[in-house]
Design an enzyme around this catalytic site. Structure first.
Site, PDB file in Angstrom:
ATOM      1  N   ASP A 247      -4.106  -4.716   0.897  1.00 19.68           N
ATOM      2  CA  ASP A 247      -4.111  -4.271   2.319  1.00 19.68           C
ATOM      3  C   ASP A 247      -5.729  -4.768   2.412  1.00 19.68           C
ATOM      4  O   ASP A 247      -6.665  -4.234   1.994  1.00 19.68           O
ATOM      5  CB  ASP A 247      -4.177  -2.608   1.974  1.00 19.68           C
ATOM      6  CG  ASP A 247      -4.670  -1.899   3.475  1.00 19.68           C
ATOM      7  OD1 ASP A 247      -4.835  -2.787   4.391  1.00 19.68           O
ATOM      8  OD2 ASP A 247      -4.563  -0.723   3.404  1.00 19.68           O
TER       9      ASP A 247
ATOM     10  N   ASN B  66       0.994  -1.167   0.007  1.00 17.77           N
ATOM     11  CA  ASN B  66       0.020  -0.193   0.006  1.00 17.77           C
ATOM     12  C   ASN B  66       0.906   1.267  -0.053  1.00 17.77           C
ATOM     13  O   ASN B  66       1.501   1.377   1.068  1.00 17.77           O
ATOM     14  CB  ASN B  66      -0.807  -0.161   1.236  1.00 17.77           C
ATOM     15  CG  ASN B  66      -1.792   1.232   1.222  1.00 17.77           C
ATOM     16  OD1 ASN B  66      -1.363   2.005   0.842  1.00 17.77           O
ATOM     17  ND2 ASN B  66      -3.014   0.955   1.783  1.00 17.77           N
TER      18      ASN B  66
ATOM     19  N   ASN C   6      -7.102  -4.572   5.673  1.00 18.23           N
ATOM     20  CA  ASN C   6      -7.305  -3.871   6.750  1.00 18.23           C
ATOM     21  C   ASN C   6      -7.882  -4.343   7.788  1.00 18.23           C
ATOM     22  O   ASN C   6      -8.776  -3.843   8.830  1.00 18.23           O
ATOM     23  CB  ASN C   6      -8.130  -2.375   6.300  1.00 18.23           C
ATOM     24  CG  ASN C   6      -7.513  -1.380   5.952  1.00 18.23           C
ATOM     25  OD1 ASN C   6      -6.589  -0.793   6.830  1.00 18.23           O
ATOM     26  ND2 ASN C   6      -7.867  -0.538   4.831  1.00 18.23           N
TER      27      ASN C   6
ATOM     28  N   TYR D  40      -7.691  -3.615  -2.467  1.00 14.61           N
ATOM     29  CA  TYR D  40      -7.632  -2.736  -1.284  1.00 14.61           C
ATOM     30  C   TYR D  40      -9.046  -2.693  -0.594  1.00 14.61           C
ATOM     31  O   TYR D  40      -9.952  -2.252  -0.991  1.00 14.61           O
ATOM     32  CB  TYR D  40      -7.058  -1.354  -1.820  1.00 14.61           C
ATOM     33  CG  TYR D  40      -7.427  -0.106  -0.765  1.00 14.61           C
ATOM     34  CD1 TYR D  40      -6.571  -0.501   0.173  1.00 14.61           C
ATOM     35  CD2 TYR D  40      -7.829   1.071  -1.189  1.00 14.61           C
ATOM     36  CE1 TYR D  40      -6.754   0.651   1.299  1.00 14.61           C
ATOM     37  CE2 TYR D  40      -7.965   2.051  -0.215  1.00 14.61           C
ATOM     38  CZ  TYR D  40      -7.388   1.838   1.216  1.00 14.61           C
ATOM     39  OH  TYR D  40      -7.425   2.827   1.993  1.00 14.61           O
TER      40      TYR D  40
ATOM     41  N   GLU E 258      -4.007   1.885  -3.064  1.00 15.47           N
ATOM     42  CA  GLU E 258      -3.758   3.255  -2.749  1.00 15.47           C
ATOM     43  C   GLU E 258      -2.940   4.256  -3.702  1.00 15.47           C
ATOM     44  O   GLU E 258      -2.248   4.895  -3.134  1.00 15.47           O
ATOM     45  CB  GLU E 258      -3.503   3.627  -1.326  1.00 15.47           C
ATOM     46  CG  GLU E 258      -4.885   3.560  -0.599  1.00 15.47           C
ATOM     47  CD  GLU E 258      -4.888   4.290   0.890  1.00 15.47           C
ATOM     48  OE1 GLU E 258      -5.231   5.406   0.804  1.00 15.47           O
ATOM     49  OE2 GLU E 258      -4.132   3.911   1.854  1.00 15.47           O
TER      50      GLU E 258
ATOM     51  N   ASP F 233       3.050   4.755   5.185  1.00 15.03           N
ATOM     52  CA  ASP F 233       2.722   4.069   6.576  1.00 15.03           C
ATOM     53  C   ASP F 233       2.765   2.448   6.575  1.00 15.03           C
ATOM     54  O   ASP F 233       2.703   1.855   7.493  1.00 15.03           O
ATOM     55  CB  ASP F 233       1.383   4.720   7.072  1.00 15.03           C
ATOM     56  CG  ASP F 233       0.242   4.473   6.424  1.00 15.03           C
ATOM     57  OD1 ASP F 233       0.157   4.043   5.303  1.00 15.03           O
ATOM     58  OD2 ASP F 233      -1.034   5.206   6.771  1.00 15.03           O
ATOM     59  N   HIS F 234       2.486   1.945   5.270  1.00 14.07           N
ATOM     60  CA  HIS F 234       2.559   0.375   4.903  1.00 14.07           C
ATOM     61  C   HIS F 234       4.055   0.172   4.674  1.00 14.07           C
ATOM     62  O   HIS F 234       4.702   0.950   4.158  1.00 14.07           O
ATOM     63  CB  HIS F 234       1.630   0.082   4.074  1.00 14.07           C
ATOM     64  CG  HIS F 234       0.180   0.074   4.566  1.00 14.07           C
ATOM     65  ND1 HIS F 234      -0.625  -0.704   4.912  1.00 14.07           N
ATOM     66  CD2 HIS F 234      -0.523   1.401   4.779  1.00 14.07           C
ATOM     67  CE1 HIS F 234      -1.741  -0.482   5.185  1.00 14.07           C
ATOM     68  NE2 HIS F 234      -1.863   0.786   4.864  1.00 14.07           N
TER      69      HIS F 234
END
Length: 264
Positions: A151, A8, A153, A109, A35, A254-255
Site C-alpha cells: 500500500d 492491505n 497510499n 505499508y 496493516e 477497503d482494499h
C-alpha cells in the site's frame, strides 16, 4: 512460474476468513499483507499453515500497522527498514528461494499522510514525504532483481482516481506526492507492473472508502496499492490481475488484492 499477491487486509485476525477464501480461490504462491494490526506472537500462523502457507516473515506491532509475507515456497527474511524513522512496523523484505540467488520481495505499508496536504499544518503529511525520501535513498542502491509491493497510499495517474480534478488537493493524489513517488521510481528505474498490464488510461482502482455505502455503484475508487519491479524482473511478468469482488465479501477490507505471475 511463481505468483505473488499483495493486500492491505486492515486486521489479519479479523479478516482471516476472507484471507482463507482468497488463498483457496486464487492460490498465489506468496501473499504480502499490510496493516495486519497485531504483534508477531498474535499472528495466525496455524491458520496459514493449514492452507499450505508454512513460510512466514512477520513484522508486527500492537494494534496498528504491521506487515507480513506468507508463502508456499521457502523464504528467508532479508531486511526490516525503518523508513518511518520511529520504530513503526511498516516493512519486511524476504528472499525467495536459495540464499543469494532468489528474488528479493519487499513488502511495505507507506503512511496515509493525514487529511491536510501541508507539512506545516499536518506533521503526518511531512512524515509521509520523508518516508518516501528514505525509500528513495535505499532504492538508489538496489542492485538485485527486486519486487516491491504494498500500500503506497498514492494514486499517481489521472486514471488512478475516480475524479482527477476533484482529488488534486486530496492527500494521495496531490502533485507533491506524485512528484515524490516519481523520484522513488526513477531512483531504481522501477517498472509499475500494474500499468504495464492494465494500460493507462484504463480504469484501475484498488481501494474504495468504507464511507461509500454502495462502493460499486458510486465507484469512487483510487489505485493506492502497487507492485513495482526491477526492469529485468518486470519483463518476466506474464499476467497481472486484481480481485474487485473481494471488496464485497463479508467484513471486507477497503482494499482489494493484486496478483502478478512471473515466468522465472
Amino acid at each position: 512460474m511463481i505468483s505473488i499477491a499483495t493486500w492491505n487486509i486492515n486486521s489479519v485476525r479479523l479478516r482471516m476468513p476472507i484471507v482463507a477464501r482468497f488463498l483457496q480461490e486464487e492460490a498465489p504462491d506468496v501473499l504480502c499483507l499490510q496493516e495486519i494490526k497485531c504483534q508477531e506472537h498474535q499472528f495466525p500462523y496455524e491458520a496459514f499453515a493449514e492452507l499450505g502457507y508454512t513460510h512466514t516473515a512477520v513484522h508486527g506491532q500492537k494494534g496498528y500497522h504491521g506487515v507480513a509475507t506468507v508463502s508456499r515456497v521457502p523464504l528467508t527474511e532479508f531486511s526490516r527498514h525503518d523508513w518511518q524513522d520511529n520504530g513503526e512496523a511498516r516493512h519486511v523484505g524476504v528472499e525467495l528461494g536459495g540464499a543469494g540467488k532468489g528474488m528479493i520481495l519487499e513488502n511495505v505499508y507507506i503512511p496515509a499522510g493525514g487529511d491536510e496536504p501541508d507539512r506545516e499544518k499536518n506533521p503526518k503529511f511531512g512524515q509521509k514525504l520523508d518516508f518516501f525520501e528514505r525509500m528513495t535513498r535505499w532504492a538508489d542502491k538496489v542492485d538485485r532483481p527486486t519486487l516491491i509491493v504494498g500500500d503506497f497510499n498514492v494514486a499517481p495517474l489521472e486514471s488512478d482516481v475516480w475524479n482527477h480534478k476533484q482529488l488534486l488537493k486530496v492527500v494521495s493524489h496531490t502533485p507533491i506526492e506524485v512528484e515524490t513517488l516519481q523520484r522513488f521510481k526513477d531512483a531504481h528505474g522501477w517498472t509499475d507492473i500494474g500499468r504495464e498490464h492494465i494500460r493507462d488510461p484504463e480504469r484501475y482502482y484498488s481501494w474504495w472508502s468504507y464511507r461509500s455505502k454502495d462502493w460499486r455503484e458510486n465507484d469512487r475508487g483510487r489505485r493506492l496499492d502497487h507492485m513495482w519491479a526491477s526492469p529485468d524482473l518486470a519483463a518476466q511478468s506474464t499476467r497481472h490481475w486484481l480481485l474487485e469482488d473481494a471488496r464485497s465479501w463479508e467484513k471486507p477490507s477497503d482494499h482489494i488484492p493484486l496478483i502478478t505471475e512471473f515466468d522465472l
